[in-house]
Design an enzyme around this catalytic site. Structure first.
Site, PDB file in Angstrom:
ATOM      1  CG  ASN A  62      -0.249   0.378   2.490  1.00 42.07           C
ATOM      2  OD1 ASN A  62       0.768  -0.229   2.838  1.00 42.07           O
ATOM      3  ND2 ASN A  62      -0.768   1.349   3.214  1.00 42.07           N
TER       4      ASN A  62
ATOM      5  CG  HIS B 208       3.876   4.051  -8.070  1.00 38.79           C
ATOM      6  ND1 HIS B 208       3.114   3.135  -7.378  1.00 38.79           N
ATOM      7  CD2 HIS B 208       3.004   4.728  -8.865  1.00 38.79           C
ATOM      8  CE1 HIS B 208       1.848   3.236  -7.744  1.00 38.79           C
ATOM      9  NE2 HIS B 208       1.762   4.195  -8.654  1.00 38.79           N
TER      10      HIS B 208
END
Length: 357
Positions: free
Chosen positions: A83, A94
């Protein structure tokens, strides 16, 4: 008549108590309460300044944000995390932490032909066939803050995503996340885990499940980027096998994915791993905070501080943590980092599950 004065008793006058010893006025220890001296450690704790990692944005506010997936059809690889962490939610990209090894390993393995960073994550699907998703959507400071119900629901949602987009490989970023996924989706706990290709595919698809060590710098078993590159190289080979690149057989072949230092050394030389270049994108995004721990490190493994990266070259002066010499990383090539084990060839290769490198 002369009266001689009465000779009194020696000592203090009656009715007066002796003065109690105590600290003189104005001499009390600074920062103490009622003249009581504080412990030095407590005093240091009070003056310790808290680092503002998110430019005034509170953790509570960041936990309301989510990190969008980067998915499309016809992908070769989808990187699966647990997560989003706080820094990932704050940056909106990311694996944004300079302490995270994902982008280093991507370049060193040849999965990318240039040293990239988190700001390039949107370019990966089109240029390299790589996408990103997470098992659970909610942002937390750590995966321990997630409930078992969220893992169950997240596993089912992840399967639906993979069934929709049908990538060639679902690469789980860490052993811990795949163990959770396997228990929730396949219904069993892995007894003898090994990194690499897993025996089960994503339900109702031909998507191969692949597990590599967590890219977190706090992963105790693989604390450096060099320790993890081997599994990224094998991921690249797996992708090429499935696509029929460099082989006449299109199906995935049974391959020994156990870690072997000699094989890793040969792989490193074969891939001609390049020296990492200093990327100004990190400094622009983080204000030069190269020594900061990776933010998107939500894993269940036992964490230990990462070992320092490779030492400086001969004759070079010692540098402070995070200092970059002449615009380059302080890092030897992966091939040079692997010790020579030519004299140990009679011993069997180490088992992957217990390899600490």
């Amino acid at each position: 008549m002369f009266v001689a004065p009465t000779k009194g008793k020696r000592g203090r006058p009656p009715g007066k108590d002796p003065k109690k010893p105590g600290a003189k006025k104005g001499k009390a220890t600074e920062g103490s309460a009622g003249g009581k001296q504080e412990k030095i450690s407590d005093a240091f704790k009070k003056v310790k300044r808290k680092v503002d990692r998110f430019n005034g944005v509170s953790e509570a506010e960041l936990m309301t944000k989510t990190l969008p997936d980067i998915l499309t059809f016809n992908l070769d690889i989808v990187i699966v995390g647990i997560n989003p962490g706080l820094m990932a939610a704050y940056k909106g990209h990311h694996y944004p932490g300079p302490g995270n090894h994902f982008w280093k390993c991507l370049f060193l393995s040849g999965l990318s032909d240039a040293q990239l960073n988190h700001l390039d994550d949107l370019l990966l699907p089109e240029k390299y066939g790589i996408g990103f998703t997470n098992m659970v959507e909610r942002t937390t400071p750590g995966s321990k803050d997630l409930s078992s119900k969220e893992f169950r629901e997240g596993g089912r949602i992840l399967v639906e995503k993979l069934k929709k987009y049908k990538p060639l490989v679902a690469a789980f970023n860490g052993k811990c996340i795949y163990e959770i996924f396997s228990k929730e989706i396949f219904g069993f706990k892995i007894k003898k885990f090994e990194f690499g290709v897993q025996p089960h595919k994503i339900p109702e698809t031909d998507t191969v499940c692949y597990v590599m060590p967590s890219s977190s710098a706090r992963c105790a078993q693989f604390p450096r980027a060099q320790d993890k590159v081997h599994y990224y190289i094998k991921l690249k080979e797996l992708r090429d096998q499935i696509k029929g690149i460099g082989t006449t057989v299109g199906d995935v072949q049974e391959t020994d994915y156990k870690f072997d230092l000699q094989l890793a050394k040969e792989d490193a030389k074969k891939m001609a791993i390049k020296e990492e270049q200093y990327d100004p994108g990190y400094e622009a995004a983080f204000g030069g905070a190269y020594g900061e721990a990776g933010p998107e490190d939500n894993v269940h493994c036992n964490f230990t501080p990462a070992e320092p990266e490779a030492a400086s070259k001969d004759g070079a002066p010692a540098l402070a943590p995070g200092q970059v010499p002449e615009g380059q990383w302080m890092m030897q090539s992966f091939a040079d980092q692997i010790p020579d084990i030519g004299g140990c060839s009679t011993q069997p290769p180490p088992q992957q599950g217990g390899e600490t490198v």
